[in-house]
Design a protein around this motif. Structure first.
Motif: not given
Length: 483
Positions: A80-81, A86, A183, A185-186
Motif C-alpha cells: 500500500w505504501r 488500501p 489503513s 495513515d501511510r
C-alpha cells in the motif's frame, strides 16, 4: 598338464568368487546404509515441512495463525505504501462461544470453531487472507481499492456467522461481532492497525453484539475507561456497591401494583450511579455475573420483607448462569434464608437462553417452577425462539421488548407486531408484559389489545430500596394519577 593348469587356476577362481561375494555383501551393506540415510533424510525433511507448516497453520481449523497473519499484513501495508490498494482488517469475535463450550463441552466448542473457519474460508479470494488468531478470535485481511468493500464484506460475514451451527446435542446460534480498521495513515504499522480493529471490536461488543463497528477517533479513550471499570468491578462487588433498584410492574386492567422488576445499579464512589449497560457485560465476561445475581437477589428479598406481601419481585438472570449445575438450589437457598416465598419471585430469561441452553434451561426451570417460582421470557421477538420453545419450556409470561413499543409510537403500523405477540401469548396461555410505557395513549392502546402488565416511566423510574418504601406509602395517589 591340463590338471596342473586347473590346479593353478583354482586358487584364482576361489579368490575371485570370494572377492565378488565380499563386494556384494559390502555393496548390500552400503546400499542398506544409504537407504537408511535417505529415509532418515526424508523424515527430517518432512518434519521440517511440518514444523514450518505448524509455525504458520492453526492445527484445528487449517487457517493461518496469528504470526502468519501479521506477516501477511506487513506485506500488504508495504504494498500500500508503494502504490497498492488500501488495507482493511476485520477482527471477528464469536459472541456466545464460551456459553456453548461451558454448556456442551470442549468438543462442541471445537465443532463451532471448525465450522466458523469453514464459513470464513468461503471469503478466501485473491485479495483476502483469513486467519484464526487464537481462541474464538478470527481475522480477515482485505486488500481492495474500491470504497465500501470492507463494510459490505463485514455485513456478509455477520450474516454467514449468524446461521445455526450443528453440535452433538442440536444446534447453537453463536453469532459474531466485528471490528473494522482501514489503513489511512501511510506510517501505520501492522500492530497499530490490528489494535485499532481490536478497539472497534470491543466497542461493538460493549454497545451492540452481533454488529460491525468501524474504528473511530476517541475509541481508545473509551476502552481505557472501560479497562479501569473492569479493574474496579471486583472491589465494587466486595464493597457492596452493586445494589438493587426497583421499577414498578402494573396490572393494566385496574392499575394495580403487582410488584417490581429488580435492576442492578453501581453506586460508584467517584462516578456516581452507573447503569447496568456499563458493567453487566463485564461481569459476564469476567465470570462474576453469578456472584452479582445471588447478591442482588438476597438484598432484594431482604428489602421486600418490609413491603406488602402481595408484591412480587422479577429478576433478570444471565444465560451464562445456566451452565452452573447448582443454580436452582442456590436460588432456593437464598429464598429460604430470607424467608421469601418462592411464589413471590419471577425470573426473567432471554431468548438466547432458549437457543443456547435448551437442555440445561429446561431442567433448571422445571425445578424452580415446581418450587413455585414463575418464569418470564424477556425481550420476546428480538431473538430466535420458536413456537417449539414456547410449548416445550416452562414459561409463564412473555415480555414485549421496549423497542417494539418505541417503534409503535413512531409508526402506527408497528402495533401489529405487538398485537401479534399478545395473541400468540394467549394461544399458549401466557401472560404478557409491555416495557417502555411512557405516555397515556400508549397505555390505553396496550389495554385495548389485552396486554396484562406494564412498566415504564409513566408508572415510575427505577429507584432505590429506600425511595421505593416511600413510594409505596404514596401508592394510592400515584395509582390515581396513572389511571
Amino acid at each position: 598338464m591340463a590338471s596342473n593348469t586347473a590346479d593353478g587356476i583354482a586358487p584364482f577362481l576361489l579368490y575371485l568368487v570370494t572377492s565378488l561375494a565380499m563386494s556384494f555383501v559390502v555393496g548390500a551393506f552400503l546400499l542398506r546404509i544409504q537407504l537408511r540415510l535417505r529415509r532418515a533424510l526424508d523424515r527430517s525433511h518432512r518434519k521440517q515441512r511440518q514444523l514450518s507448516a505448524s509455525a504458520r497453520i492453526d492445527s484445528l481449523t487449517g487457517l493461518i495463525n496469528r504470526a502468519a497473519f501479521m506477516r501477511a499484513l506487513d506485506r500488504a501495508l508495504d504494498a500500500w505504501r508503494n502504490g497498492g490498494p488500501p488495507v482493511a482488517v476485520l477482527l471477528i469475535d464469536l459472541d456466545h462461544f464460551k456459553t456453548v463450550k461451558d454448556t456442551h463441552g470442549h468438543a462442541a466448542g471445537d465443532d463451532v470453531l471448525i465450522e466458523t473457519a469453514r464459513r470464513l474460508s468461503g471469503f478466501q479470494e485473491a485479495n483476502t487472507t483469513v486467519a484464526r488468531l487464537g481462541g474464538d478470535e478470527f481475522a480477515l485481511l482485505l486488500e481492495d481499492d474500491q470504497g465500501g468493500i470492507p463494510r459490505r464484506v463485514g455485513r456478509r460475514l455477520l450474516d454467514t456467522l449468524a446461521a445455526p451451527i450443528p453440535i452433538p446435542n442440536g444446534f447453537a446460534r453463536v453469532g459474531a461481532t466485528i471490528g473494522l480498521a482501514v489503513s489511512e495513515d501511510r506510517a501505520v504499522t501492522s500492530q497499530e492497525l490490528l489494535h485499532a480493529a481490536d478497539v472497534a471490536l470491543y466497542d461493538g461488543k460493549r454497545h451492540s453484539r452481533g454488529s460491525l463497528r468501524a474504528y473511530e477517533a476517541g475509541m481508545d479513550e473509551a476502552q481505557r475507561d472501560r479497562s479501569m471499570l473492569e479493574g474496579d468491578l471486583r472491589r465494587a462487588m466486595t464493597a457492596g456497591e452493586i445494589v438493587p433498584y426497583y421499577q414498578p410492574l402494573i396490572e393494566l386492567h385496574g392499575d394495580r401494583l403487582i410488584g417490581f422488576e429488580v435492576l442492578a445499579r453501581w453506586q460508584h464512589p467517584v462516578r456516581g450511579i452507573i447503569p447496568p449497560t456499563s458493567f453487566i457485560q463485564m461481569a459476564e465476561e469476567s465470570g462474576r455475573i453469578g456472584e452479582m445475581f445471588y447478591t442482588l437477589l438476597g438484598r432484594a428479598c431482604e428489602d421486600a420483607r418490609n413491603w406488602p406481601t402481595d408484591l412480587r419481585l422479577s429478576v433478570n438472570i444471565s444465560p451464562t448462569q445456566f451452565a452452573e449445575p447448582l443454580m436452582a438450589s442456590r436460588i432456593l437457598s437464598i429464598l429460604d434464608k430470607a424467608g421469601f416465598p418462592p411464589a413471590r419471585l419471577e425470573l426473567e430469561i432471554t431468548e438466547s437462553t432458549l437457543v443456547d441452553e435448551v437442555s440445561s434451561a429446561r431442567e433448571i426451570l422445571n425445578t424452580l417452577r415446581n418450587a413455585g417460582i414463575s418464569v418470564a421470557l424477556d425481550d420476546f421477538g428480538t431473538g430466535y425462539s420458536s413456537l417449539r420453545h414456547l410449548s416445550d419450556l416452562p414459561v409463564d409470561r412473555l415480555k414485549i421488548d421496549r423497542g417494539f413499543v418505541a417503534s409503535a409510537q413512531r409508526n402506527g403500523e408497528d402495533w401489529r407486531i405487538i398485537r401479534a405477540i399478545v395473541q400468540l401469548a394467549g394461544t399458549f396461555n401466557l401472560a404478557t408484559t409491555a416495557e417502555g410505557i411512557e405516555a397515556p395513549e400508549i397505555l390505553s392502546t396496550l389495554r385495548d389489545m389485552g396486554c396484562d402488565i406494564g412498566q415504564g416511566y409513566l408508572f415510575g423510574r427505577p429507584i432505590s430500596a429506600e425511595q421505593t418504601s416511600l413510594w409505596l406509602q404514596q401508592r394510592p395517589a400515584l395509582r390515581a394519577m396513572a389511571s
